[in-house]
Scaffold this motif. Structure first.
Motif, PDB file in Angstrom:
ATOM      1  N   GLN A  89       0.538  -1.465   0.041  1.00 34.62           N
ATOM      2  CA  GLN A  89      -0.165   0.137  -0.107  1.00 34.62           C
ATOM      3  C   GLN A  89       0.779   0.937  -0.237  1.00 34.62           C
ATOM      4  O   GLN A  89       0.420   2.426  -0.490  1.00 34.62           O
ATOM      5  N   HIS A  90       1.788   1.585   0.706  1.00 34.12           N
ATOM      6  CA  HIS A  90       2.821   2.474   0.328  1.00 34.12           C
ATOM      7  C   HIS A  90       4.051   2.654  -0.164  1.00 34.12           C
ATOM      8  O   HIS A  90       4.399   3.474  -0.686  1.00 34.12           O
ATOM      9  N   VAL A  91       4.020   1.625  -1.062  1.00 24.10           N
ATOM     10  CA  VAL A  91       4.338   1.923  -2.413  1.00 24.10           C
ATOM     11  C   VAL A  91       4.231   2.393  -3.532  1.00 24.10           C
ATOM     12  O   VAL A  91       2.843   1.824  -3.920  1.00 24.10           O
ATOM     13  N   ALA A  92       4.576   3.542  -3.714  1.00 26.70           N
ATOM     14  CA  ALA A  92       4.211   5.198  -5.028  1.00 26.70           C
ATOM     15  C   ALA A  92       3.719   4.069  -6.246  1.00 26.70           C
ATOM     16  O   ALA A  92       2.849   4.023  -7.085  1.00 26.70           O
ATOM     17  N   GLU A  93       5.082   3.234  -6.680  1.00 25.61           N
ATOM     18  CA  GLU A  93       4.862   2.810  -8.211  1.00 25.61           C
ATOM     19  C   GLU A  93       3.540   1.624  -8.002  1.00 25.61           C
ATOM     20  O   GLU A  93       2.667   1.380  -8.879  1.00 25.61           O
ATOM     21  N   ASP A  94       3.580   0.870  -6.691  1.00 23.87           N
ATOM     22  CA  ASP A  94       1.465   0.178  -6.776  1.00 23.87           C
ATOM     23  C   ASP A  94       1.121   0.763  -6.712  1.00 23.87           C
ATOM     24  O   ASP A  94      -0.541   0.408  -7.444  1.00 23.87           O
ATOM     25  N   PHE A  95       1.039   1.657  -6.053  1.00 21.94           N
ATOM     26  CA  PHE A  95      -0.388   3.114  -6.567  1.00 21.94           C
ATOM     27  C   PHE A  95      -0.079   3.275  -7.837  1.00 21.94           C
ATOM     28  O   PHE A  95      -1.649   3.564  -8.329  1.00 21.94           O
ATOM     29  N   ALA A  96       0.439   3.619  -8.168  1.00 22.36           N
ATOM     30  CA  ALA A  96      -0.100   4.574  -9.790  1.00 22.36           C
ATOM     31  C   ALA A  96       0.221   3.043 -10.473  1.00 22.36           C
ATOM     32  O   ALA A  96      -0.588   3.108 -11.744  1.00 22.36           O
TER      33      ALA A  96
END
Ligand SMILES: [Zn+2]
Length: 302
Positions: A285-292
């Motif tokens: 959840q905190h990994v920006a690439e996963d959110f993007a």
């Protein structure tokens, strides 16, 4: 500027509450086990998953997220999403981000003595409004865990049914937690309609196997992850704060402020096994690439 102490407090809280509290009172419903994997056909036809931006956490140094010292001096911006799961049986909000009030601060919030700059591009209430929803419309509420960047807007949902690990709830309403600044973010949940997940059981939110909560303690006493079996995209695992950084999963990095190191490693194994058994897409959840990589709100993953 009250919200400012939030992160510092949450770290202290996590570091100080080392006693494993037994399950709290039993007035709440008992969790229904969901340990046998549901068939793919169990995915509800109208099930949808929305990823919302519920904050951004800019760290000058992410040393605290790896107790082996390997990330010392590295700067990183962490995503802080909320997820809305829309099911024919109701709406479930998974995590609520940092408080909406942070969005009112022109340059966000910089906790004193803590290397993070907290911003919130949009308010959760505005994101929900884009879907024609307001907080009282949300039937079910659950958090990966109690920290401020997940429970920041909890009090807005005091009319929802709150699904929580019994150990996590006990920690949230311990004397120590009541003295923290972040307590005010979720204090109203004490009287909310509550379903407590006891023992090691999983919890089947809608009773059809499509959305299940799994206990993964370690980051906090009752940290949980959410498995959503989407009809088109397949299973997705929202892993809370199991892995904060892009490096964390592969290197099994354990934050220095976690509640329990051994439990953390055992929970990492449990999530890996669950991902393997279900073929789930793992979202850190905190990994920006996963959110993007999630559809840009208000587009859902279906
Ligand atoms: Zn977090």
């Amino acid at each position: 500027m009250k919200k400012i102490l939030l992160l510092a407090t949450c770290v202290v809280l996590a570091a100080c509450s080392q006693t494993h509290t037994p399950p709290a009172a039993t007035t709440a419903d008992t969790a229904a086990p969901a340990d046998s994997p549901a068939p793919a056909a169990a995915a509800a036809p109208a099930l949808k998953l929305y990823a919302m931006n519920c904050g951004e956490l800019e760290f000058a140094d992410v040393d605290m997220f790896a107790d082996d010292g390997s990330m010392k001096g590295v700067a990183r911006t962490l995503a802080d999403p909320c997820y809305l799961i829309r099911h024919p049986g109701g709406d479930l909000l998974w995590d609520s981000g940092v408080p909406d009030a942070v969005a009112d601060a022109p340059d966000g919030v910089r906790p004193e003595g803590f290397p993070v700059h907290v911003t919130r591009p949009r308010k959760l209430v505005d994101e929900l409004a884009e879907l024609g929803l307001s907080p009282p419309d949300i039937e079910y509420l659950s958090f990966s865990h109690m920290h401020f960047d997940h429970t920041g807007n909890a009090n807005l949902f005091a009319a929802s049914t709150w699904i929580v690990d019994a150990d996590e709830r006990a920690a949230m309403f311990s004397d120590k937690a009541r003295g923290s600044d972040e307590f005010a973010n979720y204090s109203a949940l004490e009287n909310a309609r509550t379903v407590q997940i006891e023992g090691d059981a999983d919890y089947d939110v809608f009773g059809d196997g499509s959305v299940t909560i799994h206990q993964t303690p370690g980051h906090t006493p009752g940290h949980t992850v959410l498995l959503v079996k989407l009809p088109q995209s397949g299973p997705v695992l929202l892993t809370g704060d199991m892995w904060h950084l892009a490096e964390s999963r592969e290197k099994r990095l354990v934050p220095s402020f976690n509640f329990n190191r051994e439990q953390t490693l055992a929970s990492m194994d449990k999530v890996e096994a669950l991902a393997k058994a279900t073929g789930a897409r793992v979202v850190r959840q905190h990994v920006a690439e996963d959110f993007a990589a999630m559809p840009a709100f208000p587009k859902p993953l279906e």
